[in-house]
Design a protein around this motif. Structure first.
Motif, PDB file in Angstrom:
ATOM      1  N   ARG A 113      -9.677 -11.945  -4.477  1.00  0.00           N
ATOM      2  CA  ARG A 113      -9.119 -12.803  -3.431  1.00  0.00           C
ATOM      3  C   ARG A 113      -7.608 -12.611  -3.311  1.00  0.00           C
ATOM      4  O   ARG A 113      -7.059 -12.660  -2.218  1.00  0.00           O
ATOM      5  CB  ARG A 113      -9.451 -14.248  -3.722  1.00  0.00           C
ATOM      6  N   ALA A 114      -6.928 -12.425  -4.440  1.00  0.00           N
ATOM      7  CA  ALA A 114      -5.478 -12.229  -4.411  1.00  0.00           C
ATOM      8  C   ALA A 114      -5.123 -10.949  -3.656  1.00  0.00           C
ATOM      9  O   ALA A 114      -4.201 -10.945  -2.828  1.00  0.00           O
ATOM     10  CB  ALA A 114      -4.917 -12.174  -5.832  1.00  0.00           C
ATOM     11  N   MET A 115      -5.845  -9.872  -3.929  1.00  0.00           N
ATOM     12  CA  MET A 115      -5.575  -8.617  -3.227  1.00  0.00           C
ATOM     13  C   MET A 115      -5.918  -8.743  -1.747  1.00  0.00           C
ATOM     14  O   MET A 115      -5.218  -8.200  -0.895  1.00  0.00           O
ATOM     15  CB  MET A 115      -6.359  -7.464  -3.859  1.00  0.00           C
ATOM     16  N   THR A 116      -6.972  -9.476  -1.433  1.00  0.00           N
ATOM     17  CA  THR A 116      -7.334  -9.693  -0.031  1.00  0.00           C
ATOM     18  C   THR A 116      -6.208 -10.417   0.696  1.00  0.00           C
ATOM     19  O   THR A 116      -5.801 -10.011   1.785  1.00  0.00           O
ATOM     20  CB  THR A 116      -8.643 -10.504   0.076  1.00  0.00           C
ATOM     21  N   GLY A 117      -5.695 -11.477   0.088  1.00  0.00           N
ATOM     22  CA  GLY A 117      -4.582 -12.212   0.696  1.00  0.00           C
ATOM     23  C   GLY A 117      -3.357 -11.337   0.889  1.00  0.00           C
ATOM     24  O   GLY A 117      -2.729 -11.355   1.957  1.00  0.00           O
ATOM     25  N   PHE A 118      -3.030 -10.566  -0.139  1.00  0.00           N
ATOM     26  CA  PHE A 118      -1.874  -9.675  -0.061  1.00  0.00           C
ATOM     27  C   PHE A 118      -2.042  -8.666   1.067  1.00  0.00           C
ATOM     28  O   PHE A 118      -1.135  -8.463   1.887  1.00  0.00           O
ATOM     29  CB  PHE A 118      -1.691  -8.951  -1.403  1.00  0.00           C
ATOM     30  N   LEU A 119      -3.203  -8.029   1.158  1.00  0.00           N
ATOM     31  CA  LEU A 119      -3.426  -7.014   2.187  1.00  0.00           C
ATOM     32  C   LEU A 119      -3.478  -7.622   3.589  1.00  0.00           C
ATOM     33  O   LEU A 119      -3.043  -6.981   4.558  1.00  0.00           O
ATOM     34  CB  LEU A 119      -4.698  -6.217   1.896  1.00  0.00           C
ATOM     35  N   CYS A 120      -3.958  -8.838   3.702  1.00  0.00           N
ATOM     36  CA  CYS A 120      -3.977  -9.501   5.011  1.00  0.00           C
ATOM     37  C   CYS A 120      -2.559  -9.757   5.506  1.00  0.00           C
ATOM     38  O   CYS A 120      -2.251  -9.566   6.684  1.00  0.00           O
ATOM     39  CB  CYS A 120      -4.765 -10.799   4.946  1.00  0.00           C
ATOM     40  N   VAL A 121      -1.677 -10.175   4.610  1.00  0.00           N
ATOM     41  CA  VAL A 121      -0.267 -10.354   4.967  1.00  0.00           C
ATOM     42  C   VAL A 121       0.345  -9.009   5.329  1.00  0.00           C
ATOM     43  O   VAL A 121       1.086  -8.893   6.316  1.00  0.00           O
ATOM     44  CB  VAL A 121       0.514 -11.048   3.825  1.00  0.00           C
ATOM     45  N   CYS A 122       0.021  -7.970   4.565  1.00  0.00           N
ATOM     46  CA  CYS A 122       0.536  -6.628   4.864  1.00  0.00           C
ATOM     47  C   CYS A 122       0.097  -6.145   6.245  1.00  0.00           C
ATOM     48  O   CYS A 122       0.901  -5.584   7.003  1.00  0.00           O
ATOM     49  CB  CYS A 122       0.086  -5.623   3.803  1.00  0.00           C
ATOM     50  N   VAL A 123      -1.170  -6.360   6.585  1.00  0.00           N
ATOM     51  CA  VAL A 123      -1.677  -5.964   7.901  1.00  0.00           C
ATOM     52  C   VAL A 123      -0.911  -6.694   9.002  1.00  0.00           C
ATOM     53  O   VAL A 123      -0.470  -6.089   9.983  1.00  0.00           O
ATOM     54  CB  VAL A 123      -3.204  -6.231   8.012  1.00  0.00           C
ATOM     55  N   SER A 124      -0.735  -7.993   8.836  1.00  0.00           N
ATOM     56  CA  SER A 124      -0.013  -8.771   9.841  1.00  0.00           C
ATOM     57  C   SER A 124       1.422  -8.308  10.007  1.00  0.00           C
ATOM     58  O   SER A 124       1.921  -8.176  11.126  1.00  0.00           O
ATOM     59  CB  SER A 124      -0.027 -10.255   9.482  1.00  0.00           C
TER      60      SER A 124
END
Length: 170
Positions: A113-124
């Motif tokens: 979940r932490a990596m998912t959150g990080f990558l979602c912010v990166c995509v945005s």
């Protein structure tokens, strides 16, 4: 959304700005229609995409610096400029982050979940940066004609604050 798009295109403040601001709607709508059966998104996400489209459409119709709702906020909070474009950049962070999250989790690309959150912010933030580069390219290509599209309203830090609002949204 379709009705708002049609109405906004009848007599926008600036036709070229309208095209540039609503272009994401013309890109996203066919993609959503094409993928809707194979990979339907959540109802919440479709609703947020619609709200984001409406924010873009209003910005295209009036230009971001002239959207009436922004003047109400400007007056209520005694701001020096119409802040409506910050709502657009907030949505530019929020919606892509949620789209990325839904794709990453449902396709099983990530278990953390932490990596998912990080990558979602990166995509945005990547989308926000690309959008700012498009704005810069428009400014270079159009010269003074890009002022309505950029909507900086004299703020030399507009690009950075736009990306910050996308980060807050993400």
């Amino acid at each position: 959304v379709s009705g708002a798009l049609l109405a906004s295109g009848i007599a926008p403040f600036d036709r070229a700005t309208w095209w540039m601001e609503v272009a994401p709607v013309f890109i996203a709508a066919p993609l959503l229609l094409a993928t809707g059966r194979r990979f339907p998104l959540s109802s919440l996400l479709y609703a947020l995409i619609a709200v984001h489209a409406l924010v873009l459409i209003a910005g295209g119709a009036w230009t971001y610096a002239r959207v009436p709702a922004g003047f109400w906020v400007q007056e209520a909070f005694h701001l020096s400029r119409n802040p409506y474009d910050k709502l657009g950049h907030f949505m530019q962070g929020l919606v892509p982050a949620l789209v990325a999250r839904e794709i990453l989790l449902r396709q099983g690309y990530l278990s953390s979940r932490a990596m998912t959150g990080f990558l979602c912010v990166c995509v945005s933030l990547a989308i926000s940066a690309v959008y700012e580069l498009i704005e810069w390219g428009a400014a270079v290509a159009l010269g003074q004609g890009a002022d309505e599209f950029l909507g900086t309203q004299g703020d030399p830090w507009d690009t950075q604050s736009d990306m910050f609002f996308a980060l807050i949204g993400a």
